[in-house]
Scaffold this active site. Structure first.
Site, PDB file in Angstrom:
ATOM      1  N   LYS A  52       0.849  -1.202   0.000  1.00  0.00           N
ATOM      2  CA  LYS A  52       0.000   0.000   0.000  1.00  0.00           C
ATOM      3  C   LYS A  52       0.877   1.243   0.000  1.00  0.00           C
ATOM      4  O   LYS A  52       0.733   2.124   0.859  1.00  0.00           O
ATOM      5  CB  LYS A  52      -0.943   0.026   1.208  1.00  0.00           C
ATOM      6  CG  LYS A  52      -1.992  -1.065   1.211  1.00  0.00           C
ATOM      7  CD  LYS A  52      -3.007  -0.767   2.295  1.00  0.00           C
ATOM      8  CE  LYS A  52      -4.073  -1.802   2.359  1.00  0.00           C
ATOM      9  NZ  LYS A  52      -5.065  -1.555   3.381  1.00  0.00           N
ATOM     10  N   HIS A  53       1.822   1.256  -0.899  1.00  0.00           N
ATOM     11  CA  HIS A  53       2.672   2.424  -1.048  1.00  0.00           C
ATOM     12  C   HIS A  53       3.363   2.359  -2.415  1.00  0.00           C
ATOM     13  O   HIS A  53       3.276   1.344  -3.114  1.00  0.00           O
ATOM     14  CB  HIS A  53       3.714   2.487   0.084  1.00  0.00           C
ATOM     15  CG  HIS A  53       4.596   1.290   0.150  1.00  0.00           C
ATOM     16  ND1 HIS A  53       4.521   0.336   1.133  1.00  0.00           N
ATOM     17  CD2 HIS A  53       5.572   0.858  -0.687  1.00  0.00           C
ATOM     18  CE1 HIS A  53       5.401  -0.606   0.918  1.00  0.00           C
ATOM     19  NE2 HIS A  53       6.057  -0.318  -0.193  1.00  0.00           N
ATOM     20  N   ALA A  54       4.025   3.449  -2.746  1.00  0.00           N
ATOM     21  CA  ALA A  54       4.886   3.490  -3.939  1.00  0.00           C
ATOM     22  C   ALA A  54       6.250   3.991  -3.472  1.00  0.00           C
ATOM     23  O   ALA A  54       6.410   4.403  -2.320  1.00  0.00           O
ATOM     24  CB  ALA A  54       4.303   4.425  -4.987  1.00  0.00           C
TER      25      ALA A  54
END
Ligand code: T46
Length: 137
Positions: A52-54
Site C-alpha cells: 500500500k505504497h509506492a
C-alpha cells in the site's frame, strides 16, 4: 499498465538436476539493477494486505520463493494483478508504482531484491500523494 517498462515479469533459469533445483540471481544479468538490499516477508497472517505504497526512486524484484501471493500494481492510470507462484518467476517493479501484496498462502515466503538501502523518505504511503507525485513527473 500504460507504461510497460515500469513493471516486468522475469523468468529465471533453473539449474535443476536429480538432486532438485537451484536458481542463481546476478545483478545486471538476471536482475536489472545493482542489488543493495535483500529482505523477505514470511509468516503473513490471513487476509493481510501489505505494501500500500509506492517508491520515489527504488526499484525492486519480488519473487515468491515458496507458496503463492498476489501483487496489485497501479501506475495511477491502470491497475493489474500479478500472481507470484514459482521460484523462477520474478516481478520487476520500478519506482512510481503503487503496490499491494495480498492472498498469501500458508507458509509463503516473498523474497525481495532492492536497488537501494532502506530509506523511509523514499516511500509514498498516501494514495493521493502518489497521484500528485506521478502528475508532477
Ligand atoms: C515494498 C514491499 C514489496 C526495515 O527496517 N528495513 C527494510 O528494508 C524494510 C523493507 C522494512 N523495514 C521495516 C519498516 C517497517 O517498520 O520493517 C517494517 C515493515 O515494513 P513495511 O510496512 O514497509 O513492509 P511492506 O511489506 O508493507 O512493504 C515492503 C517494503 O517496505 C516495500 O519497499 O515495496 O515490501
Amino acid at each position: 499498465m500504460t507504461d510497460y517498462k515500469k513493471v516486468k515479469l522475469l523468468k529465471f533459469k533453473i539449474h535443476g538436476d536429480s538432486r532438485g533445483g537451484l536458481i542463481a540471481l546476478e545483478e545486471y544479468n538476471d536482475i536489472p539493477f545493482n542489488i543493495k538490499r535483500v529482505y523477505y516477508i514470511f509468516d503473513t497472517k490471513d487476509n493481510v494486505i501489505r505494501g500500500k505504497h509506492a517508491h520515489k526512486s527504488l526499484e525492486q524484484v519480488l519473487i515468491c520463493v515458496h507458496g503463492r501471493c498476489k501483487v496489485l500494481l497501479d501506475d495511477g492510470i491502470e491497475r493489474k494483478t500479478v500472481t507470484l507462484d514459482r521460484p523462477d518467476k520474478g516481478l520487476y517493479i520500478s519506482n512510481a508504482i503503487w503496490r499491494e501484496m495480498f492472498d498469501f498462502t500458508d507458509g509463503a515466503v516473498l523474497l525481495v531484491l532492492a536497488s537501494k538501502l532502506y530509506d523511509e523518505s523514499d516511500y509514498i504511503r498516501q494514495y493521493d500523494e502518489f497521484l500528485k507525485f506521478i502528475q508532477k513527473r
